[in-house]
Scaffold this motif. Structure first.
Motif, mmCIF file in Angstrom:
data_model
loop_
_atom_site.group_PDB
_atom_site.id
_atom_site.type_symbol
_atom_site.label_atom_id
_atom_site.label_comp_id
_atom_site.label_asym_id
_atom_site.label_seq_id
_atom_site.Cartn_x
_atom_site.Cartn_y
_atom_site.Cartn_z
ATOM 1 N N UNK A 70 1.814 -0.877 6.624
ATOM 2 C CA UNK A 70 2.719 0.423 6.719
ATOM 3 C C UNK A 70 3.287 0.562 5.446
ATOM 4 N N UNK A 71 3.244 -0.430 4.545
ATOM 5 C CA UNK A 71 3.808 -0.300 3.214
ATOM 6 C C UNK A 71 3.015 0.276 2.071
ATOM 7 N N UNK A 72 1.660 0.530 2.657
ATOM 8 C CA UNK A 72 0.716 0.964 1.664
ATOM 9 C C UNK A 72 0.856 1.110 0.020
ATOM 10 N N UNK A 73 -0.412 1.415 -0.398
ATOM 11 C CA UNK A 73 -0.196 1.615 -2.109
ATOM 12 C C UNK A 73 0.245 2.821 -2.085
ATOM 13 N N UNK A 74 0.459 3.246 -3.517
ATOM 14 C CA UNK A 74 0.859 4.558 -3.926
ATOM 15 C C UNK A 74 -0.086 5.682 -3.844
ATOM 16 N N UNK A 75 0.661 6.549 -3.534
ATOM 17 C CA UNK A 75 -0.451 8.093 -3.600
ATOM 18 C C UNK A 75 -1.182 8.027 -4.765
ATOM 19 N N UNK A 76 -1.119 7.674 -5.793
ATOM 20 C CA UNK A 76 -2.052 7.626 -7.223
ATOM 21 C C UNK A 76 -3.140 6.888 -6.724
ATOM 22 N N UNK A 77 -3.017 5.545 -6.064
ATOM 23 C CA UNK A 77 -4.226 4.749 -5.955
ATOM 24 C C UNK A 77 -5.167 5.345 -4.881
ATOM 25 N N UNK A 78 -4.648 6.063 -4.075
ATOM 26 C CA UNK A 78 -5.266 6.787 -2.872
ATOM 27 C C UNK A 78 -6.182 7.770 -3.324
ATOM 28 N N UNK A 135 -21.195 -0.856 -3.771
ATOM 29 C CA UNK A 135 -21.588 -1.220 -5.239
ATOM 30 C C UNK A 135 -21.474 -0.578 -6.464
ATOM 31 N N UNK A 136 -20.514 0.661 -6.146
ATOM 32 C CA UNK A 136 -20.264 1.563 -7.372
ATOM 33 C C UNK A 136 -19.237 0.980 -8.139
ATOM 34 N N UNK A 137 -19.136 0.900 -9.589
ATOM 35 C CA UNK A 137 -18.035 0.164 -10.288
ATOM 36 C C UNK A 137 -16.751 0.887 -9.902
ATOM 37 N N UNK A 138 -16.473 2.216 -10.025
ATOM 38 C CA UNK A 138 -15.402 2.982 -9.904
ATOM 39 C C UNK A 138 -14.861 2.812 -8.598
ATOM 40 N N UNK A 139 -15.649 2.825 -7.567
ATOM 41 C CA UNK A 139 -15.129 2.795 -6.249
ATOM 42 C C UNK A 139 -14.592 1.463 -5.953
ATOM 43 N N UNK A 140 -15.355 0.493 -6.408
ATOM 44 C CA UNK A 140 -15.039 -1.059 -6.380
ATOM 45 C C UNK A 140 -13.556 -1.297 -7.011
ATOM 46 N N UNK A 141 -13.365 -0.751 -8.347
ATOM 47 C CA UNK A 141 -12.136 -0.594 -9.058
ATOM 48 C C UNK A 141 -11.242 -0.230 -8.293
ATOM 49 N N UNK A 142 -11.104 1.218 -7.792
ATOM 50 C CA UNK A 142 -10.294 1.810 -6.755
ATOM 51 C C UNK A 142 -9.917 0.965 -5.663
ATOM 52 N N UNK A 143 -10.944 0.353 -4.875
ATOM 53 C CA UNK A 143 -10.594 -0.369 -3.729
ATOM 54 C C UNK A 143 -9.765 -1.674 -4.184
ATOM 55 N N UNK A 144 -10.054 -2.149 -5.355
ATOM 56 C CA UNK A 144 -9.380 -3.411 -5.885
ATOM 57 C C UNK A 144 -7.873 -3.106 -6.172
ATOM 58 N N UNK A 145 -7.576 -1.868 -6.510
ATOM 59 C CA UNK A 145 -6.498 -1.317 -6.764
ATOM 60 C C UNK A 145 -5.436 -1.631 -5.462
ATOM 61 N N UNK A 147 -5.719 -3.572 -2.912
ATOM 62 C CA UNK A 147 -5.441 -4.828 -2.330
ATOM 63 C C UNK A 147 -3.934 -5.378 -2.443
ATOM 64 N N UNK A 148 -3.415 -5.227 -3.421
ATOM 65 C CA UNK A 148 -1.996 -5.960 -3.519
ATOM 66 C C UNK A 148 -1.180 -5.362 -2.480
ATOM 67 N N UNK A 149 -1.073 -4.054 -2.105
ATOM 68 C CA UNK A 149 -0.153 -3.466 -1.177
ATOM 69 C C UNK A 149 -0.716 -3.392 0.178
ATOM 70 N N UNK A 150 -2.033 -3.235 0.382
ATOM 71 C CA UNK A 150 -2.895 -3.044 1.550
ATOM 72 C C UNK A 150 -4.069 -3.992 1.587
ATOM 73 N N UNK A 151 -3.692 -5.395 1.594
ATOM 74 C CA UNK A 151 -4.880 -6.246 1.675
ATOM 75 C C UNK A 151 -5.519 -6.137 2.979
ATOM 76 N N UNK A 152 -6.849 -6.311 3.081
ATOM 77 C CA UNK A 152 -7.267 -6.383 4.414
ATOM 78 C C UNK A 152 -7.371 -7.460 5.066
#
Length: 164
Positions: A70-78, A135-145, A147-152
């Motif tokens: 419910x606290x989710x990451x910023x719209x910029x990260x999405x 496996x895509x680097x850009x997708x993995x980087x965006x997903x890692x961004x 993790x802090x607010x929306x860890x699985x």
């Protein structure tokens, strides 16, 4: 408990009047849900998150975002994740999906977060596994961004609508 396959067998032996009654009873019992998209109105099994015909959610609206927190990451990260997915589809000549679901079944101790999740593309009512996307680097980087607010958490889903 009546399984969906048992319901299919029951419906296959019913005439149109009996089918109407059986479907109504199955909806009332929660075995089926009726798509609320007025152009569709198709029955779906309880386990389906989206309509198998039109791809809309249980509310009758196109695939939308499901944020794991419910606290989710910023719209910029999405937006960064949407952009990475769109670029990946363009580079790999894949049609742009309505949305992508990341299902997390990994071990929290691995500290991989959403990058370890199994992605699936949504195309209308179809859901197609897309393990190569993770496996895509850009997708993995965006997903890692994210993790802090929306860890699985184990068994958690995150869905992002791509067509906006």
């Amino acid at each position: 408990m009546l399984a969906t396959s048992d319901l299919d067998v029951l419906l296959s032996h019913a005439d149109s009047q009996q089918e109407t009654v059986i479907r109504a009873a199955a909806r009332a019992a929660g075995l089926l849900w009726l798509c609320r998209n007025t152009a569709c109105r198709r029955d779906n099994p309880r386990s389906a998150r989206t309509c198998g015909s039109c791809g809309c959610g249980k509310n009758g609206k196109p695939v939308g975002d499901i944020f794991p927190s419910p606290y989710g990451a910023s719209p910029r990260r999405w937006r960064a994740l949407r952009k990475a997915i769109t670029q990946w589809c363009t580079e790999h000549n894949r049609p742009l999906p309505d949305g992508v679901t990341f299902a997390y079944w990994g071990d929290r101790d691995e500290d991989c977060g959403w990058a370890a999740a199994a992605p699936s593309f949504h195309y209308g009512g179809q859901q197609v596994a897309a393990p190569e996307l993770a496996c895509d680097e850009a997708v993995s980087e965006a997903l890692n961004g994210l993790n802090h607010h929306s860890a699985p958490s184990y068994g958690g889903d995150m869905r992002i609508a791509v067509h906006r």
